[in-house]
Design a protein around this motif. Structure first.
Motif, PDB file in Angstrom:
ATOM      1  N   LEU A   1       0.886  -1.198   0.090  1.00  0.00           N
ATOM      2  CA  LEU A   1       0.108   0.088  -0.098  1.00  0.00           C
ATOM      3  C   LEU A   1       0.879   1.256  -0.049  1.00  0.00           C
ATOM      4  O   LEU A   1       1.701   1.291   0.852  1.00  0.00           O
ATOM      5  CB  LEU A   1      -0.745   0.125   1.143  1.00  0.00           C
ATOM      6  N   ASP A   2       0.734   2.093  -1.134  1.00  0.00           N
ATOM      7  CA  ASP A   2       1.602   3.386  -1.011  1.00  0.00           C
ATOM      8  C   ASP A   2       0.659   4.467  -0.627  1.00  0.00           C
ATOM      9  O   ASP A   2      -0.208   4.790  -0.968  1.00  0.00           O
ATOM     10  CB  ASP A   2       1.830   3.638  -2.594  1.00  0.00           C
ATOM     11  N   GLU A   3       0.930   4.777   0.615  1.00  0.00           N
ATOM     12  CA  GLU A   3       0.489   6.067   1.485  1.00  0.00           C
ATOM     13  C   GLU A   3      -1.076   5.514   1.407  1.00  0.00           C
ATOM     14  O   GLU A   3      -1.756   6.610   0.990  1.00  0.00           O
ATOM     15  CB  GLU A   3       0.836   7.254   0.733  1.00  0.00           C
ATOM     16  N   PRO A   4      -1.554   4.757   1.999  1.00  0.00           N
ATOM     17  CA  PRO A   4      -2.934   4.367   1.907  1.00  0.00           C
ATOM     18  C   PRO A   4      -3.902   5.476   2.747  1.00  0.00           C
ATOM     19  O   PRO A   4      -4.880   5.673   2.338  1.00  0.00           O
ATOM     20  CB  PRO A   4      -3.069   3.145   2.830  1.00  0.00           C
TER      21      PRO A   4
ATOM     22  N   SER B   1       4.479   5.344   4.092  1.00  0.00           N
ATOM     23  CA  SER B   1       3.866   6.525   4.822  1.00  0.00           C
ATOM     24  C   SER B   1       4.968   7.549   5.075  1.00  0.00           C
ATOM     25  O   SER B   1       6.003   7.268   5.386  1.00  0.00           O
ATOM     26  CB  SER B   1       3.244   6.013   5.955  1.00  0.00           C
ATOM     27  N   HIS B   2       4.480   8.891   5.090  1.00  0.00           N
ATOM     28  CA  HIS B   2       5.762   9.923   5.575  1.00  0.00           C
ATOM     29  C   HIS B   2       5.113  10.313   6.958  1.00  0.00           C
ATOM     30  O   HIS B   2       5.677  11.473   7.671  1.00  0.00           O
ATOM     31  CB  HIS B   2       5.416  11.057   4.839  1.00  0.00           C
ATOM     32  N   LEU B   3       4.114   9.646   7.576  1.00  0.00           N
ATOM     33  CA  LEU B   3       3.702   9.762   8.885  1.00  0.00           C
ATOM     34  C   LEU B   3       4.113   8.842   9.917  1.00  0.00           C
ATOM     35  O   LEU B   3       3.888   7.735   9.929  1.00  0.00           O
ATOM     36  CB  LEU B   3       2.206  10.167   8.903  1.00  0.00           C
ATOM     37  N   LEU B   4       4.937   9.334  10.851  1.00  0.00           N
ATOM     38  CA  LEU B   4       5.725   8.648  11.683  1.00  0.00           C
ATOM     39  C   LEU B   4       4.571   7.901  12.638  1.00  0.00           C
ATOM     40  O   LEU B   4       4.552   6.517  12.904  1.00  0.00           O
ATOM     41  CB  LEU B   4       6.595   9.233  12.620  1.00  0.00           C
ATOM     42  N   PHE B   5       3.714   8.708  13.419  1.00  0.00           N
ATOM     43  CA  PHE B   5       2.583   8.220  14.190  1.00  0.00           C
ATOM     44  C   PHE B   5       1.943   7.210  13.667  1.00  0.00           C
ATOM     45  O   PHE B   5       1.453   6.180  14.356  1.00  0.00           O
ATOM     46  CB  PHE B   5       1.765   9.228  14.978  1.00  0.00           C
ATOM     47  N   GLU B   6       1.808   7.326  12.275  1.00  0.00           N
ATOM     48  CA  GLU B   6       0.732   6.145  11.633  1.00  0.00           C
ATOM     49  C   GLU B   6       1.448   5.043  11.678  1.00  0.00           C
ATOM     50  O   GLU B   6       0.984   3.832  11.916  1.00  0.00           O
ATOM     51  CB  GLU B   6       0.552   6.662  10.060  1.00  0.00           C
ATOM     52  N   VAL B   7       2.702   4.891  11.344  1.00  0.00           N
ATOM     53  CA  VAL B   7       3.775   3.576  11.311  1.00  0.00           C
ATOM     54  C   VAL B   7       3.943   3.075  12.591  1.00  0.00           C
ATOM     55  O   VAL B   7       3.638   1.905  12.929  1.00  0.00           O
ATOM     56  CB  VAL B   7       5.178   3.843  10.747  1.00  0.00           C
ATOM     57  N   GLU B   8       3.993   4.057  13.622  1.00  0.00           N
ATOM     58  CA  GLU B   8       3.997   3.464  15.102  1.00  0.00           C
ATOM     59  C   GLU B   8       2.585   2.831  15.433  1.00  0.00           C
ATOM     60  O   GLU B   8       2.722   2.038  16.161  1.00  0.00           O
ATOM     61  CB  GLU B   8       4.236   4.841  15.979  1.00  0.00           C
ATOM     62  N   GLN B   9       1.560   3.567  15.023  1.00  0.00           N
ATOM     63  CA  GLN B   9       0.222   3.117  15.421  1.00  0.00           C
ATOM     64  C   GLN B   9       0.073   1.461  14.808  1.00  0.00           C
ATOM     65  O   GLN B   9      -0.504   0.685  15.482  1.00  0.00           O
ATOM     66  CB  GLN B   9      -0.695   3.903  15.246  1.00  0.00           C
ATOM     67  N   ILE B  10       0.289   1.404  13.467  1.00  0.00           N
ATOM     68  CA  ILE B  10      -0.107   0.241  12.735  1.00  0.00           C
ATOM     69  C   ILE B  10       0.990  -1.191  12.860  1.00  0.00           C
ATOM     70  O   ILE B  10       0.578  -2.297  12.666  1.00  0.00           O
ATOM     71  CB  ILE B  10      -0.417   0.445  11.515  1.00  0.00           C
ATOM     72  N   CYS B  11       2.351  -0.501  12.569  1.00  0.00           N
ATOM     73  CA  CYS B  11       3.295  -1.332  12.022  1.00  0.00           C
ATOM     74  C   CYS B  11       4.083  -2.006  13.226  1.00  0.00           C
ATOM     75  O   CYS B  11       3.991  -1.641  14.362  1.00  0.00           O
ATOM     76  CB  CYS B  11       4.253  -0.699  11.174  1.00  0.00           C
ATOM     77  N   SER B  12       4.437  -3.403  12.817  1.00  0.00           N
ATOM     78  CA  SER B  12       5.339  -4.050  13.911  1.00  0.00           C
ATOM     79  C   SER B  12       6.894  -3.854  13.282  1.00  0.00           C
ATOM     80  O   SER B  12       7.826  -3.756  14.264  1.00  0.00           O
ATOM     81  CB  SER B  12       5.156  -5.808  13.823  1.00  0.00           C
ATOM     82  N   HIS B  13       7.009  -3.601  12.197  1.00  0.00           N
ATOM     83  CA  HIS B  13       8.339  -3.172  11.536  1.00  0.00           C
ATOM     84  C   HIS B  13       8.361  -1.912  10.783  1.00  0.00           C
ATOM     85  O   HIS B  13       7.313  -1.569  10.293  1.00  0.00           O
ATOM     86  CB  HIS B  13       8.741  -4.431  10.858  1.00  0.00           C
ATOM     87  N   VAL B  14       9.548  -1.238  10.945  1.00  0.00           N
ATOM     88  CA  VAL B  14       9.709  -0.128   9.977  1.00  0.00           C
ATOM     89  C   VAL B  14      11.030  -0.256   9.180  1.00  0.00           C
ATOM     90  O   VAL B  14      12.114  -0.579   9.747  1.00  0.00           O
ATOM     91  CB  VAL B  14       9.584   1.055  11.102  1.00  0.00           C
ATOM     92  N   ALA B  15      10.990   0.425   8.206  1.00  0.00           N
ATOM     93  CA  ALA B  15      12.244   0.775   7.331  1.00  0.00           C
ATOM     94  C   ALA B  15      12.214   2.005   6.962  1.00  0.00           C
ATOM     95  O   ALA B  15      11.056   2.708   6.569  1.00  0.00           O
ATOM     96  CB  ALA B  15      12.257   0.120   5.951  1.00  0.00           C
ATOM     97  N   ILE B  16      13.027   2.888   7.409  1.00  0.00           N
ATOM     98  CA  ILE B  16      13.369   4.416   7.257  1.00  0.00           C
ATOM     99  C   ILE B  16      14.118   4.658   6.051  1.00  0.00           C
ATOM    100  O   ILE B  16      15.220   4.024   5.977  1.00  0.00           O
ATOM    101  CB  ILE B  16      13.654   4.975   8.664  1.00  0.00           C
ATOM    102  N   ILE B  17      13.678   5.512   5.221  1.00  0.00           N
ATOM    103  CA  ILE B  17      14.340   5.823   4.062  1.00  0.00           C
ATOM    104  C   ILE B  17      14.370   7.303   3.805  1.00  0.00           C
ATOM    105  O   ILE B  17      13.396   8.058   4.232  1.00  0.00           O
ATOM    106  CB  ILE B  17      13.542   5.082   2.718  1.00  0.00           C
ATOM    107  N   ASN B  18      15.793   7.980   3.312  1.00  0.00           N
ATOM    108  CA  ASN B  18      15.615   9.222   3.034  1.00  0.00           C
ATOM    109  C   ASN B  18      16.755   9.543   2.114  1.00  0.00           C
ATOM    110  O   ASN B  18      17.799   8.883   1.949  1.00  0.00           O
ATOM    111  CB  ASN B  18      16.260  10.075   4.500  1.00  0.00           C
ATOM    112  N   ARG B  19      16.050  10.495   1.225  1.00  0.00           N
ATOM    113  CA  ARG B  19      17.177  10.755   0.034  1.00  0.00           C
ATOM    114  C   ARG B  19      17.339   9.213  -0.506  1.00  0.00           C
ATOM    115  O   ARG B  19      18.514   9.159  -1.044  1.00  0.00           O
ATOM    116  CB  ARG B  19      18.178  11.435   0.245  1.00  0.00           C
TER     117      ARG B  19
END
Ligand SMILES: Nc1ncnc2c1ncn2[C@@H]1O[C@H](COP(=O)(O)OP(=O)(O)O)[C@@H](O)[C@H]1O
Ligand SMILES: [Mg+2]
Lengths: 315, 315
Positions: free
Chosen positions: A159-162, A192-210
């Motif tokens: 899902l790309d920015e659902p 997602s570009h929203l941290l709290f969204e990822v924090e709320q839903i996800c068990s894992h996270v990959a952080i990407i920048n540039r």
């Protein structure tokens, strides 16, 4: 460890701009894996490569254990994808669109008749399925986008920015929906570009920048690994060297400094050690006036990471 | 998770269905159908009205239908081609609807073939209805008709000729990803050829070259058959890719005839003279126009397919 997605050195350029740079991403099966990064970080580009809309310039990738190169419809049979702000043909009715897509997945008439109303209900489009997609609001198209990504009961949902473009109520609903989807043993990879969204839903996270992957792990490990050591402030009635020395001797304490009546204790651990510390201070004959623990939030970790990766590059 | 066995037929028909629903709901397409029927009605009714006005009864013509076909000329074929496929590839790029389509388990080649097949079905149905309408109308106006069994041949020829324009529109559309450029580009080619062909055909010795470009080709006549006009001693023949239907009928009616090519010595006027150039058998003329049309169709479709297969989804 079974992987739903694995990229090795994945690179994608638009002319001279490197949108995704040597990405090594691993997404474990049966997780909700967030793909977090500010706008323009390269999330959509990465996802478009994964679903076959763009060709990578360098690197390889596997989806559901299968190495993908070129146009591979059979891999897409096992996954669902919702584009960022999806657009569907205006002249089709909501259910018609799902019906035709369902046929492309090889669903039988019976499967379609069972699955489509269920999905329409699930995403809150029940009652509007006979309207032409051209009459749908953005939010409704977004919901239709989620429904069509789940049509084939996929093993992997991308899902790309659902929640982009949804109103606050819609956002909450979509998040609940995603948690629901994952319960049935699917892997969900969502950007997602929203941290709290990822924090709320996800068990894992990959952080990407540039275009660069900064970290990828479970949410818990990311905040542990990255947050600075927690510090504790203890205000005592009459500070003395004896107390400072005693506290210093504790195995989980790295440094103690004295600031007036306050002891500033730097900890090596993220565990709650307030009890041990207060016990130690009391044993040394001191009276504790107040005690406070300061820990870094994931928000701060994220900001710090992103700022660091930006500063590290010459512009 | 359900495991699905997917036959290419299932996927193919799903794409055809997707495309057909689009075609029959297109406003442009419906507009052209209405205009085509209006023109057909006019061409049938006008002679009746005129002959009533001058007080003569219209003479019976048992060859009217077979010699006119559906009366779809070069411009008609061009317009049908434009409205049927102008949006079918480029339009989906423009609206972004290509993204959810291409991420379904259908290969790009399958999508391309499905779109092509849907265009064929759409064209075939539109033309078939027009042919039947003209056959019935022609019988009412001009009395019982001869050789109606040759109409399917005429239908086949008209479709082949139209498909050349369809292939051109698709190729320009797939390369430019713009419906406007596809329509305007094809229109430019059409206009350039429509204007230059008759001039070259009538006044140049080198008119044979027109046999190898799309359009009306060069002009000649079949000697010995009752002429329609006083200008040429026989029935006039155009040799281009737009004239396959007419020449199929001519061939069926006069199988072993020859076509005499000519040019005019001067502009229309007193000293105008018809200069015979050379003679060819009608079968050669017909076969060549079919071969040339097929070569163009194949070539342009190959370009479209290749461009479509390699296209990256940047939007
Ligand atoms: N079609 C394109 N042409 C040129 N540059 C692009 C294109 N799409 C994206 N970019 C650039 O690539 C970078 C990554 O974009 P994107 O993957 O869309 O980021 P995100 O989804 O994380 O917001 C950005 O700098 C963006 O401007
Ligand atoms: Mg994006």
């Amino acid at each position: 460890m079974k992987l739903a997605i694995e990229t090795i050195g994945l690179t994608k350029r638009y002319g001279s701009l490197t949108a995704v740079s040597k990405l090594n991403l691993k997404v474990e099966k049966n997780t909700i894996h967030g793909f977090l990064g500010p706008n323009g970080a390269g999330k959509t580009t990465t996802i478009k490569v994964l679903v076959g809309l763009l060709k990578p310039d360098e690197g390889t990738f596997k989806v559901l254990g299968q190495e993908v190169h070129g146009d591979m419809p059979d891999v897409r049979l096992r996954m669902g994808y919702m584009p960022e702000l999806p657009k569907f043909p205006k002249h089709l009715r909501g259910w018609e669109l799902l019906d035709i897509y369902g046929r492309m997945y090889g669903m039988t008439k019976q499967e379609r008749v069972e699955q489509i109303p269920k999905l329409l209900d699930m995403v809150g489009l029940k009652g509007r399925e006979k309207d032409f997609v051209g009459k749908y609001s953005k939010g409704m198209q977004q919901r239709l986008g989620i429904a069509q990504a789940l049509l084939n009961e996929p093993e992997l949902v991308i899902l790309d920015e659902p929640s982009l473009g949804l109103d606050p109520v819609g956002m909450v609903e979509v998040r609940e929906l995603i948690k629901e989807i994952a319960k049935e043993g699917r892997t969900v990879f969502l950007s997602s570009h929203l941290l709290f969204e990822v924090e709320q839903i996800c068990s894992h996270v990959a952080i990407i920048n540039r275009g660069e992957l900064l970290i990828s792990d479970s949410i818990q490990n990311v905040s542990n690994k990255l947050s600075k050591p927690s510090t504790m402030q203890v205000e005592v009635a009459k500070p003395s060297n004896k107390v400072v020395e005693a506290v210093k001797k504790l195995s989980f304490v790295s440094e103690v400094t004295q600031d007036g009546n306050k002891l500033i204790i730097e900890l090596k651990t993220h565990d709650d050690v307030r009890a041990q510390i207060s016990q130690e201070i009391t044993k040394a004959g001191e009276v504790i006036v107040s005690m406070s623990l300061k820990e870094q939030t994931l928000e701060e970790v994220f900001m710090q990471l992103v700022t660091k990766s930006q500063g590290g590059r010459a512009e | 998770m359900r495991k699905r066995e997917l036959s290419w037929k299932t996927r193919f028909w799903a794409v055809v269905r997707y495309e057909l629903l689009w075609n029959i709901r297109k406003k442009k397409f419906l507009g052209v159908i209405v205009v085509a029927f209006a023109l057909a009605t006019l061409s049938l009714a006008l002679p009746v009205l005129l002959s009533n006005m001058i007080g003569q009864s219209l003479s019976q013509n048992p060859n009217y239908v077979v010699s006119t076909g559906a009366g779809i000329g070069g411009l008609g074929m061009f317009l049908f081609a434009i409205v049927i496929v102008m949006n079918s590839i480029s339009g989906e790029f423009e609206s972004g609807t290509i993204v959810p389509l291409l991420t379904k388990p259908v290969s790009r080649t399958m999508v391309f073939l499905g779109k092509l097949f849907a265009a064929l079905i759409t064209l075939l149905s539109a033309y078939a209805v027009l042919f039947i309408y003209m056959a019935v109308g022609g019988t009412i106006v001009y009395g019982l008709q001869n050789n109606l069994h040759l109409l399917p041949l005429s239908l086949f020829g008209t479709i082949l000729s139209t498909f050349l324009w369809i292939a051109v529109v698709l190729a320009i559309g797939a390369l430019s990803k713009s419906s406007l450029i596809a329509a305007l580009g094809t229109f430019g080619i059409f206009i350039a050829l429509t204007i230059s062909s008759p001039i070259i055909s009538i006044f140049s010795d080198q008119a044979w070259i027109l046999n190898y470009v799309p359009g009306g080709g060069t002009t000649g006549y079949i000697a010995g058959v009752k002429p329609q006009t006083p200008y040429v001693p026989g029935i006039a023949i155009s040799t281009g890719t737009d004239n396959i239907a007419a020449n199929l009928i001519n061939y069926a009616l006069y199988p072993s005839s020859n076509v005499t090519f000519f040019k005019m010595s001067a502009l229309i006027g007193q000293s105008q003279q018809l200069i015979e150039l050379y003679t060819e058998s009608l079968s050669i003329v017909l076969l060549r126009s079919i071969a040339v049309a097929l070569a163009y169709i194949f070539g342009f479709l190959l370009i479209s397919w290749y461009a479509f297969k390699r296209a990256q989804m940047l939007e």
